[in-house]
Design an enzyme around this catalytic site. Structure first.
Site: not given
Length: 217
Positions: A69, A80, A87, A91
């Site tokens: 990604d 962005t 993200d 995680d």
């Protein structure tokens, strides 16, 4: 640590794959969410049932989505702030699912209650390592580095899990206790890094800025 050492080699695979997916119209955020959902599902399905080797393989497959990604975001030029927050959040969810699944196995069919303590320590300290950095950066301070970061946590946790699933004696015990100790050490390292960063800020700006009593920032 391993993040930096492996990045060049990993990018050789992730970057072309990321460009190909972008060309097919796939958006990075979709890959981020898909990887997280797959990781959580695999961790909470395979691990509590004692299918450790299969679980480690499937989780590793979905964890690799996290590499793709980022490559997609760079290829599309759509890095962005929302994507970065998504993200990071995903995680944390994925990491928690891995060690929650191991804790569940230890306290359930694995009948490894003492090892469950190590798995729970890995779960908690892993979140603390990330939280200290995020909170420090929100306050304008630094808390980089440390003995074990996300890559090391995943490599140790998944390797120990997979080897234990193959019947290697004490593989998971060594991995989880070593990781728990190293993660505690890393929390301490980051607290020290924040303290030093704060001292530098105080020297550069003795007046400081007012602290919001509601948030402590």
């Amino acid at each position: 640590m391993l993040n930096v050492l492996a990045r060049v080699h990993v990018d050789r695979v992730a970057e072309p794959l990321g460009r190909w997916l972008v060309g097919k119209g796939v958006v990075p955020d979709a890959v981020t969410v898909a990887g997280t959902v797959g990781t959580v599902a695999a961790a909470l399905w395979f691990l509590p049932r004692g299918e450790l080797f299969a679980g480690a393989l499937v989780i590793t497959f979905f964890v690799l989505f996290d590499l793709v990604d980022g490559a997609m975001a760079r290829a599309s030029g759509r890095v962005t702030p929302f994507g970065a927050v998504l993200d990071s959040t995903c995680d944390r969810v994925a990491d928690s699912a891995l060690f929650a699944g191991l804790t569940w196995w230890c306290l359930g069919v694995g009948e490894e209650r003492v090892l469950g303590v190590a798995a729970l320590l890995c779960l908690v300290t892993g979140q603390l390592v990330s939280y200290v950095k995020a909170r420090a950066e929100g306050a304008g301070l630094r808390a980089d580095g440390g003995l074990v970061e996300r890559a090391e946590r995943l490599i140790l946790g998944l390797t120990g899990t997979g080897l234990h699933g193959l019947g290697v004696p004490y593989a998971l015990h060594v991995a989880l206790w070593a990781l728990a100790a190293a993660s505690l050490w890393t929390v301490g390292q980051r607290i020290v890094a924040v303290y030093r960063s704060a001292r530098e800020v105080e020297r550069d700006d003795p007046g400081g800025r007012p602290v919001d009593p509601a948030t402590g920032s």
